[in-house]
Design a protein around this motif. Structure first.
Motif, short mmCIF file in Angstrom:
data_model
loop_
_atom_site.label_atom_id
_atom_site.label_comp_id
_atom_site.label_asym_id
_atom_site.label_seq_id
_atom_site.Cartn_x
_atom_site.Cartn_y
_atom_site.Cartn_z
N SER A 1 11.00 -107.66 29.66
CA SER A 1 11.10 -107.10 31.00
C SER A 1 12.08 -105.93 31.04
O SER A 1 11.83 -104.92 31.72
CB SER A 1 11.55 -108.18 31.99
N SER A 2 13.19 -106.05 30.31
CA SER A 2 14.16 -104.94 30.28
C SER A 2 13.58 -103.73 29.58
O SER A 2 13.83 -102.58 29.97
CB SER A 2 15.44 -105.39 29.58
N ILE B 1 10.33 -102.91 29.48
CA ILE B 1 9.36 -102.32 30.40
C ILE B 1 10.08 -101.54 31.50
O ILE B 1 9.66 -100.44 31.89
CB ILE B 1 8.46 -103.41 31.00
N LYS B 2 11.18 -102.11 32.00
CA LYS B 2 11.95 -101.43 33.04
C LYS B 2 12.50 -100.10 32.54
O LYS B 2 12.41 -99.08 33.23
CB LYS B 2 13.09 -102.34 33.51
N GLU B 3 13.07 -100.11 31.32
CA GLU B 3 13.64 -98.88 30.78
C GLU B 3 12.54 -97.85 30.47
O GLU B 3 12.75 -96.66 30.68
CB GLU B 3 14.43 -99.17 29.52
N GLY C 1 9.82 -97.50 32.13
CA GLY C 1 9.48 -96.91 33.42
C GLY C 1 10.51 -95.90 33.88
O GLY C 1 10.16 -94.83 34.40
N GLN C 2 11.78 -96.20 33.67
CA GLN C 2 12.84 -95.26 34.04
C GLN C 2 12.76 -93.97 33.23
O GLN C 2 12.95 -92.88 33.78
CB GLN C 2 14.21 -95.93 33.83
N SER D 1 10.03 -92.73 31.91
CA SER D 1 8.84 -92.00 32.37
C SER D 1 9.14 -91.24 33.66
O SER D 1 8.72 -90.08 33.82
CB SER D 1 7.68 -92.99 32.58
#
Length: 254
Positions: free
Chosen positions: A3-4, A6-8, A10-11, A13
């Protein structure tokens, strides 16, 4: 962990999108792009040349020893040429430039962040993503194919020197086999990969540096994370880019 990640991702991108959009508005930062191209490209030529030369020598010698066992030494040249132009050239160039220029990007931006220089630019109304981030990304994208071409050329000179001058293979056969096997698309494949590798390391390292916190310790940690992550992403993305290119060749019937 997932999850971390995927979150990073996204950030990063969103960070890329904001930087590209900001670069499309005036004032144009052409001089900044050129200045960073000089740092990323010109100042990397020596280390790329040195690495390329000894990569060509070492790879050619190992391939020669292997092919000598099955009496196929005439295939050393094309085998080395394909390996360098399609894989080793862009990957090693990406790793070297990521370590040298990417680390410097992260450290410089991280230092500016902890010293509140980026905050000062924001207060003055300067779009920091347009001024600090976009020129570095564009410069890396422009320079990486050129540096990869230098690597490929010097590596093949090293291969020629070892095969023709040291182990005394027939020069005409060596060159003819390369000419009949290596096609322009093989070279373009490596240059295409290099473009993406330039985007990867510049984006990751600038993102880590731009979002640094925690003083001098934070700068060191951001630089380390930026370089390590960008190098890992280059190696991982090489596999997927290779398969995408193979899929394109299959669909196009090449």
């Amino acid at each position: 962990m997932i999850s971390s990640f995927i979150k990073e991702a996204g950030q990063i991108s969103i960070f890329l999108y904001q930087s590209v959009v900001a670069s499309l508005s005036k004032p144009w930062r052409v001089l900044e792009v050129i200045r960073h191209m000089e740092f990323i490209g010109n100042q990397s030529v020596f280390i790329i040349t040195l690495t390329g030369l000894f990569t060509g020598l070492a790879l050619s010698f190992q391939v020669y020893l292997g092919f000598k066992l099955v009496n196929m030494v005439n295939m050393v040249g094309p085998t080395v040429a394909l390996g360098i132009t399609r894989e080793l050239g862009p990957v090693l160039t990406g790793l070297i430039v990521a370590a040298r220029a990417g680390g410097a990007m992260a450290a410089r931006l991280g230092t500016m962040r902890v010293n509140e220089q980026i905050d000062a630019l924001d207060v003055m109304g300067v779009n920091t993503k347009q001024y600090l981030i976009a020129p570095r990304i564009y410069a890396a994208i422009f320079c990486m194919p050129l540096l990869t071409a230098v690597f490929d050329f010097v590596a093949m000179i090293g291969s020629w020197f070892l095969c023709v001058r040291l182990v005394e293979l027939d020069e005409a056969i060596f060159l003819a086999k390369i000419s009949s096997t290596v096609e322009p698309r093989h070279i373009y494949e490596g240059l295409f990969k290099a473009l993406f590798f330039g985007l990867i390391f510049s984006l990751v390292c600038t993102f880590k540096g731009f979002n640094t916190s925690g003083g001098a310790k934070g700068v060191g940690e951001a630089t380390n994370r930026g370089v390590v992550l960008s190098m890992v992403m280059i190696i991982i993305s090489d596999y997927f880019l290779t398969n995408l290119i193979r899929l394109y060749y299959t669909v196009a019937g090449i």
